[in-house]
Scaffold this motif. Structure first.
Motif, mmCIF file in Angstrom:
data_model
loop_
_atom_site.group_PDB
_atom_site.id
_atom_site.type_symbol
_atom_site.label_atom_id
_atom_site.label_comp_id
_atom_site.label_asym_id
_atom_site.label_seq_id
_atom_site.Cartn_x
_atom_site.Cartn_y
_atom_site.Cartn_z
ATOM 1 N N PHE A 219 0.807 -1.221 0.000
ATOM 2 C CA PHE A 219 0.000 0.000 0.000
ATOM 3 C C PHE A 219 0.842 1.273 0.000
ATOM 4 C CE2 PHE A 219 -2.380 -3.308 2.384
ATOM 5 C CZ PHE A 219 -3.372 -3.534 1.442
ATOM 6 N N PHE A 226 2.666 6.015 -2.211
ATOM 7 C CA PHE A 226 1.788 4.885 -2.474
ATOM 8 C C PHE A 226 2.539 3.818 -3.265
ATOM 9 C CE2 PHE A 226 -2.860 6.480 -2.012
ATOM 10 C CZ PHE A 226 -2.570 6.912 -0.733
ATOM 11 N N SER A 229 1.222 -0.408 -7.176
ATOM 12 C CA SER A 229 -0.093 -0.858 -7.653
ATOM 13 C C SER A 229 -1.185 0.178 -7.416
ATOM 14 C CB SER A 229 -0.484 -2.165 -6.954
ATOM 15 O OG SER A 229 0.445 -3.185 -7.227
ATOM 16 N N TYR A 230 -0.845 1.240 -6.654
ATOM 17 C CA TYR A 230 -1.855 2.236 -6.303
ATOM 18 C C TYR A 230 -1.293 3.629 -6.540
ATOM 19 C CZ TYR A 230 -3.632 -1.871 -3.864
ATOM 20 O OH TYR A 230 -4.068 -3.136 -3.563
ATOM 21 N N SER A 235 -7.183 5.754 -5.332
ATOM 22 C CA SER A 235 -6.794 4.337 -5.239
ATOM 23 C C SER A 235 -6.976 3.786 -3.828
ATOM 24 C CB SER A 235 -5.344 4.162 -5.686
ATOM 25 O OG SER A 235 -4.464 4.828 -4.795
ATOM 26 N N ASP A 238 -9.391 1.126 -3.764
ATOM 27 C CA ASP A 238 -8.895 -0.184 -4.201
ATOM 28 C C ASP A 238 -8.109 -0.870 -3.084
ATOM 29 O OD1 ASP A 238 -9.992 0.126 -6.736
ATOM 30 O OD2 ASP A 238 -8.216 1.169 -7.499
ATOM 31 N N MET A 239 -7.374 -0.072 -2.291
ATOM 32 C CA MET A 239 -6.630 -0.635 -1.160
ATOM 33 C C MET A 239 -7.599 -1.262 -0.153
ATOM 34 S SD MET A 239 -3.828 2.332 -0.322
ATOM 35 C CE MET A 239 -2.719 3.006 -1.562
#
Length: 326
Positions: A219, A226, A229-230, A235, A238-239
């Motif tokens: 995360f 971040f 992936s974020y 985002s 999404d986390m």
């Protein structure tokens, strides 16, 4: 009957009677002392043979019952660990949600990242310590870990004998592929399926090593940025979704464990009933009726005394012959 000093028929009859009574008395005393009407094959070959076979089954069922008890404890320990992990994941969700409130503040995000790492360390520690006699259903497959880092984990599957006839049941460990399917069905992103740590499998960390705690999460980086992936405050949703999927995946695990607990409990109850029935069957074949044995013992003791008295009288006949010549 004529009197003779060479042959005493009455004495012989009395001796035969006394010997027969002595034999019956010895057998009855053995019954009373052992509580068994069939203690050797000489007593009743058929009943003795059947009883011995049934006794072997009792021993076998006892071993199966012990295995069921071990399986129950293993599953119970795993379920407790899984519930504890869910509690920690809820704290992870709280921390991840806080990232949205601290977006752009590197120091705050870095602190939250360190907090998340601490939670992930708890999760992996709980998973590693859910080991019962070398069996760990939560830790990734033992084949994914080096020998030095298995920490006493021999297998990730639990096998146990479920019954007297040797039926073997296996509770499969929660491997990467299984947890991956749980995650994707829960709307999350699957983690590394061949990882050595549970947090990697849950998609919360990467590059973990068996036997060690994670030092990073997906995360936020140690620099307060971040993860790859974020990106952007949007985002954070999404986390949160990923953590929620991890929580749901763990609830699937607890459901699976609960189902296995019910199966093992049912087999344990049935196994205890089988043991009792076998023991009762052996008792029906070999146990003595102690009331009848007691009555017979008293009767034979009386007959023994009478037989001895009869032998004494028979032996006195020779003395009667001597008196005739006085």
């Amino acid at each position: 009957m004529s009197l003779s000093i060479n042959n005493n028929a009455s004495s012989k009859v009395a001796i035969e009677t006394l010997n027969a009574v002595q034999s019956d008395l010895s057998n009855t005393q053995n019954v009373v002392s052992t509580g068994l009407k069939v203690s050797t094959a000489a007593d009743n070959a058929a009943a003795f043979g059947i009883a011995q076979q049934m006794q072997g089954n009792v021993s076998g069922q006892s071993a199966a019952n012990d295995g069921l008890s071990f399986a129950a404890q293993t599953v119970s320990s795993t379920a407790s660990a899984a519930n504890q992990i869910i509690s920690v994941l809820q704290q992870v969700q709280n921390a991840v949600t806080s990232l949205g409130n601290s977006y752009g503040v590197d120091a705050s995000e870095s602190q939250i990242g360190t907090q998340i790492n601490g939670y992930l360390a708890q999760i992996d520690t709980i998973a590693r310590n859910a080991t019962f006699n070398g069996v760990n259903l939560l830790a990734p497959e033992a084949s994914n870990a080096a020998a030095a880092t298995k920490l006493g984990i021999s297998t990730s599957d639990l096998s146990y004998v479920a019954g007297l006839q040797g039926d073997v049941t296996t509770v499969s460990g929660f491997t990467g592929s299984k947890i991956s399917s749980y995650l994707t069905s829960s709307g999350g992103t699957a983690g590394a399926t061949a990882s050595a740590t549970l947090t990697d499998l849950l998609g919360l960390s990467t590059g973990g090593t068996a036997g060690t705690n994670p030092t990073a999460n997906v995360f936020v980086t140690s620099e307060g940025k971040f993860g790859s992936s974020y990106s952007g405050v949007a985002s954070v949703a999404d986390m949160i979704k990923q953590v929620q999927a991890a929580i749901k995946a763990m609830t699937y695990i607890t459901s699976d464990l609960g189902s296995n607990t019910n199966v093992i409990k049912s087999m344990s109850t049935y196994g205890s009933t089988i043991s009792d029935n076998l023991s009762n069957g052996i008792g029906a074949l070999t146990d003595a009726d102690m009331a009848a044995a007691s009555a017979k013992l008293t009767s034979l003791q009386t007959k023994q005394q009478l037989a001895i008295k009869s032998l004494t009288i028979a032996n006195s006949q020779s003395q009667n012959i001597l008196s005739m010549f006085q």
